[in-house]
Design a protein around this motif. Structure first.
Motif, PDB file in Angstrom:
ATOM      1  N   ASN A 258       0.799  -1.235   0.000  1.00 37.34           N
ATOM      2  CA  ASN A 258       0.000   0.000   0.000  1.00 37.34           C
ATOM      3  C   ASN A 258       0.829   1.283   0.000  1.00 37.34           C
ATOM      4  O   ASN A 258       0.272   2.379   0.137  1.00 37.34           O
ATOM      5  N   ALA A 259       2.150   1.193  -0.123  1.00 35.23           N
ATOM      6  CA  ALA A 259       3.008   2.381  -0.017  1.00 35.23           C
ATOM      7  C   ALA A 259       2.625   3.453  -1.035  1.00 35.23           C
ATOM      8  O   ALA A 259       2.571   4.648  -0.709  1.00 35.23           O
ATOM      9  N   GLU A 260       2.367   3.047  -2.262  1.00 33.35           N
ATOM     10  CA  GLU A 260       1.998   4.018  -3.299  1.00 33.35           C
ATOM     11  C   GLU A 260       0.680   4.686  -2.958  1.00 33.35           C
ATOM     12  O   GLU A 260       0.535   5.911  -3.049  1.00 33.35           O
ATOM     13  N   GLU A 261      -0.281   3.899  -2.555  1.00 27.44           N
ATOM     14  CA  GLU A 261      -1.601   4.423  -2.190  1.00 27.44           C
ATOM     15  C   GLU A 261      -1.519   5.374  -1.000  1.00 27.44           C
ATOM     16  O   GLU A 261      -2.232   6.390  -0.947  1.00 27.44           O
ATOM     17  N   MET A 262      -0.648   5.074  -0.041  1.00 31.95           N
ATOM     18  CA  MET A 262      -0.545   5.891   1.172  1.00 31.95           C
ATOM     19  C   MET A 262       0.029   7.278   0.901  1.00 31.95           C
ATOM     20  O   MET A 262      -0.063   8.162   1.759  1.00 31.95           O
ATOM     21  N   LYS A 263       0.605   7.492  -0.268  1.00 33.05           N
ATOM     22  CA  LYS A 263       1.063   8.843  -0.622  1.00 33.05           C
ATOM     23  C   LYS A 263      -0.092   9.836  -0.659  1.00 33.05           C
ATOM     24  O   LYS A 263       0.109  11.043  -0.518  1.00 33.05           O
ATOM     25  N   SER A 264      -1.317   9.328  -0.838  1.00 32.98           N
ATOM     26  CA  SER A 264      -2.498  10.185  -0.898  1.00 32.98           C
ATOM     27  C   SER A 264      -3.119  10.421   0.478  1.00 32.98           C
ATOM     28  O   SER A 264      -4.155  11.084   0.594  1.00 32.98           O
ATOM     29  N   SER A 265      -2.488   9.901   1.522  1.00 38.56           N
ATOM     30  CA  SER A 265      -3.014  10.070   2.872  1.00 38.56           C
ATOM     31  C   SER A 265      -3.040  11.545   3.269  1.00 38.56           C
ATOM     32  O   SER A 265      -2.190  12.335   2.863  1.00 38.56           O
ATOM     33  N   ASN A 266      -4.027  11.888   4.091  1.00 42.06           N
ATOM     34  CA  ASN A 266      -4.115  13.251   4.619  1.00 42.06           C
ATOM     35  C   ASN A 266      -3.281  13.437   5.870  1.00 42.06           C
ATOM     36  O   ASN A 266      -3.185  14.551   6.403  1.00 42.06           O
ATOM     37  N   ASP A 267      -2.685  12.373   6.366  1.00 39.79           N
ATOM     38  CA  ASP A 267      -1.870  12.432   7.570  1.00 39.79           C
ATOM     39  C   ASP A 267      -0.533  13.101   7.246  1.00 39.79           C
ATOM     40  O   ASP A 267       0.254  12.586   6.439  1.00 39.79           O
ATOM     41  N   PRO A 268      -0.247  14.253   7.858  1.00 42.84           N
ATOM     42  CA  PRO A 268       1.006  14.951   7.540  1.00 42.84           C
ATOM     43  C   PRO A 268       2.248  14.135   7.882  1.00 42.84           C
ATOM     44  O   PRO A 268       3.286  14.260   7.228  1.00 42.84           O
ATOM     45  N   GLY A 269       2.161  13.276   8.917  1.00 39.09           N
ATOM     46  CA  GLY A 269       3.293  12.446   9.278  1.00 39.09           C
ATOM     47  C   GLY A 269       3.605  11.425   8.195  1.00 39.09           C
ATOM     48  O   GLY A 269       4.772  11.180   7.869  1.00 39.09           O
ATOM     49  N   ILE A 270       2.550  10.842   7.620  1.00 41.68           N
ATOM     50  CA  ILE A 270       2.737   9.878   6.535  1.00 41.68           C
ATOM     51  C   ILE A 270       3.255  10.577   5.286  1.00 41.68           C
ATOM     52  O   ILE A 270       4.153  10.068   4.591  1.00 41.68           O
ATOM     53  N   GLN A 271       2.732  11.748   4.987  1.00 36.89           N
ATOM     54  CA  GLN A 271       3.203  12.511   3.830  1.00 36.89           C
ATOM     55  C   GLN A 271       4.687  12.861   3.969  1.00 36.89           C
ATOM     56  O   GLN A 271       5.459  12.755   3.011  1.00 36.89           O
ATOM     57  N   ARG A 272       5.066  13.257   5.165  1.00 36.36           N
ATOM     58  CA  ARG A 272       6.475  13.598   5.428  1.00 36.36           C
ATOM     59  C   ARG A 272       7.350  12.356   5.294  1.00 36.36           C
ATOM     60  O   ARG A 272       8.430  12.396   4.702  1.00 36.36           O
ATOM     61  N   PHE A 273       6.876  11.240   5.827  1.00 36.37           N
ATOM     62  CA  PHE A 273       7.633   9.999   5.789  1.00 36.37           C
ATOM     63  C   PHE A 273       7.848   9.515   4.356  1.00 36.37           C
ATOM     64  O   PHE A 273       8.951   9.064   4.000  1.00 36.37           O
ATOM     65  N   LEU A 274       6.819   9.609   3.542  1.00 36.21           N
ATOM     66  CA  LEU A 274       6.900   9.095   2.175  1.00 36.21           C
ATOM     67  C   LEU A 274       7.494  10.104   1.193  1.00 36.21           C
ATOM     68  O   LEU A 274       7.633   9.794   0.005  1.00 36.21           O
ATOM     69  N   GLY A 275       7.845  11.303   1.675  1.00 37.38           N
ATOM     70  CA  GLY A 275       8.504  12.283   0.817  1.00 37.38           C
ATOM     71  C   GLY A 275       7.567  13.133  -0.010  1.00 37.38           C
ATOM     72  O   GLY A 275       8.010  13.848  -0.923  1.00 37.38           O
ATOM     73  N   VAL A 276       6.259  13.056   0.293  1.00 37.52           N
ATOM     74  CA  VAL A 276       5.302  13.903  -0.423  1.00 37.52           C
ATOM     75  C   VAL A 276       5.521  15.355  -0.042  1.00 37.52           C
ATOM     76  O   VAL A 276       5.450  16.268  -0.876  1.00 37.52           O
ATOM     77  N   ASN A 277       5.797  15.584   1.232  1.00 29.54           N
ATOM     78  CA  ASN A 277       6.103  16.933   1.735  1.00 29.54           C
ATOM     79  C   ASN A 277       7.382  16.871   2.570  1.00 29.54           C
ATOM     80  O   ASN A 277       7.796  15.819   3.048  1.00 29.54           O
ATOM     81  N   GLY A 278       7.996  18.026   2.774  1.00 36.36           N
ATOM     82  CA  GLY A 278       9.174  18.108   3.623  1.00 36.36           C
ATOM     83  C   GLY A 278      10.464  17.781   2.892  1.00 36.36           C
ATOM     84  O   GLY A 278      10.482  17.518   1.685  1.00 36.36           O
ATOM     85  N   ASN A 279      11.546  17.790   3.676  1.00 33.99           N
ATOM     86  CA  ASN A 279      12.874  17.567   3.089  1.00 33.99           C
ATOM     87  C   ASN A 279      13.692  16.583   3.933  1.00 33.99           C
ATOM     88  O   ASN A 279      14.882  16.762   4.122  1.00 33.99           O
ATOM     89  N   MET A 280      13.038  15.533   4.431  1.00 40.40           N
ATOM     90  CA  MET A 280      13.715  14.584   5.308  1.00 40.40           C
ATOM     91  C   MET A 280      14.888  13.903   4.605  1.00 40.40           C
ATOM     92  O   MET A 280      15.950  13.695   5.200  1.00 40.40           O
ATOM     93  N   GLY A 281      14.702  13.539   3.360  1.00 39.53           N
ATOM     94  CA  GLY A 281      15.779  12.894   2.628  1.00 39.53           C
ATOM     95  C   GLY A 281      16.952  13.826   2.394  1.00 39.53           C
ATOM     96  O   GLY A 281      18.117  13.429   2.520  1.00 39.53           O
ATOM     97  N   GLU A 282      16.632  15.058   2.077  1.00 36.34           N
ATOM     98  CA  GLU A 282      17.686  16.052   1.846  1.00 36.34           C
ATOM     99  C   GLU A 282      18.568  16.204   3.079  1.00 36.34           C
ATOM    100  O   GLU A 282      19.796  16.345   2.964  1.00 36.34           O
ATOM    101  N   LEU A 283      17.973  16.116   4.260  1.00 40.07           N
ATOM    102  CA  LEU A 283      18.754  16.227   5.492  1.00 40.07           C
ATOM    103  C   LEU A 283      19.725  15.052   5.653  1.00 40.07           C
ATOM    104  O   LEU A 283      20.766  15.182   6.293  1.00 40.07           O
ATOM    105  N   LEU A 284      19.384  13.912   5.059  1.00 36.33           N
ATOM    106  CA  LEU A 284      20.236  12.736   5.140  1.00 36.33           C
ATOM    107  C   LEU A 284      21.240  12.652   3.984  1.00 36.33           C
ATOM    108  O   LEU A 284      22.130  11.808   4.001  1.00 36.33           O
TER     109      LEU A 284
END
Length: 337
Positions: A258-284
């Motif tokens: 379900n990883a692809e489907e979860m990109k459409s989640s309204n949960d900001p934590g999930i969006q951040r985790f999956l890279g939809v929003n934020g720059n978590m990967g860039e920090l790494l």
């Protein structure tokens, strides 16, 4: 004075080695693959299947790191190492990460120039005995001959346990896990001791697995996890958070399916985790979809555990301490935010 000089020299050598490999992430990217040190063949943790492909919970940690760095979990070169070879291979730069059922201890964390990045399996040392021996507990092993793999924490744990309980034993040392189980099956020892997970893995290699039993006693704490060199925080962070991503994905209910489907989640934590929003990967120092790639290509921690060592595998080990903290276990990951 000579002893002090020797210790100082060893410390300087370790620091020099760490300094020479202080840009591992850049080196790995330039090489195009992660060099991963694994066992010499331990089912469930790291062992080759019939097609020569490395399988196991330790091997999948390395695939998770490759997925984070390259977006491709298959960009891993696996290097088979014995217990005595493993730390030298990491210190010398032959491998980038050691993911080989290795116990996190104070001595290893301080004197070897290495850093443990987390725990992917909480374990403890136990005993495998032949049913014909007729014992039910470890307290009945006085005078037994014990097969042990050299270069592991089991040697000291065994000595401590027998000394505390006023018992004697005869050690029978081997270099590899295959040799150890071979010695046990050939009758060269009464008992085989190792981490309990390893005992279950070795038991299924016996010609008659039902002829042996794992005793109930657990005589040590054995937190097993991936290891990197000290002095390279950027690489330490990538490996550490690759493991944490697998645990966080399970907590959030994100799976390979379900990883692809979860990109459409309204949960900001999930969006951040999956890279939809934020720059978590860039920090790494990797792409922002790093955690998505890990989950999609390798799976969350629960999925990996189940297929490699869990009840869906030949080892048939229950989650126990390796359940999520929310389910009464010890697996807990810092948040991705």
């Amino acid at each position: 004075m000579k002893k002090i000089a020797t210790l100082v020299g060893a410390t300087v050598a370790i620091m020099a080695t760490a300094g020479a490999h202080a840009n591992t992430l850049e080196t790995v990217k330039n090489r195009g693959a992660v060099q991963c040190g694994v066992s010499d063949g331990l089912p469930g943790f790291s062992a080759t299947d019939s097609s020569g492909r490395w399988q196991g919970i330790d091997a999948d940690v390395c695939r998770a790191v490759a997925a984070a760095v390259f977006g491709d979990a298959e960009k891993v070169n696996f290097v088979s190492l014995t217990a005595t070879e493993r730390f030298t291979a990491l210190q010398s730069g032959e491998i980038d990460i050691l993911s080989r059922n290795t116990t996190w201890t104070l001595t290893r964390d301080t004197s070897l120039g290495l850093n443990f990045t987390g725990v992917n399996y909480y374990d403890g040392q136990g005993f495998l005995v032949s049913k014909d021996l007729g014992v039910d507990t470890a307290k009945e092993l006085d005078g037994a001959s014990v097969c042990i793999q050299s270069g592991t924490t089991t040697e000291l744990n065994l000595a401590d346990y027998f000394r505390v309980n006023g018992m004697s034993y005869e050690p029978v040392l081997y270099d590899t896990s295959d040799q150890t189980v071979g010695g046990f099956e050939a009758g060269r020892c009464d008992v085989l001791t190792s981490d309990q997970s390893q005992l279950y893995a070795l038991r299924i290699q016996l010609s008659d697995p039902d002829s042996a039993v794992v005793l109930p006693e657990v005589i040590s704490k054995e937190p097993l996890g991936p290891v990197v060199r000290q002095g390279d925080d950027a690489w330490f962070n990538v490996v550490k958070w690759s493991l944490y991503a697998m645990i966080n994905a399970e907590e959030m209910g994100i799976t390979t399916a379900n990883a692809e489907e979860m990109k459409s989640s309204n949960d900001p934590g999930i969006q951040r985790f999956l890279g939809v929003n934020g720059n978590m990967g860039e920090l790494l120092g990797v792409s922002n979809d790093w955690a998505f790639n890990i989950t999609k290509q390798v799976g969350n921690y629960g999925e990996v555990f189940e297929r490699t060592v869990g009840t869906g595998s030949p080892l048939n080990i229950s989650r126990g301490l390796n359940a999520l903290w929310s389910d009464g276990g010890l697996q807990y990951a810092p948040p991705v935010r």
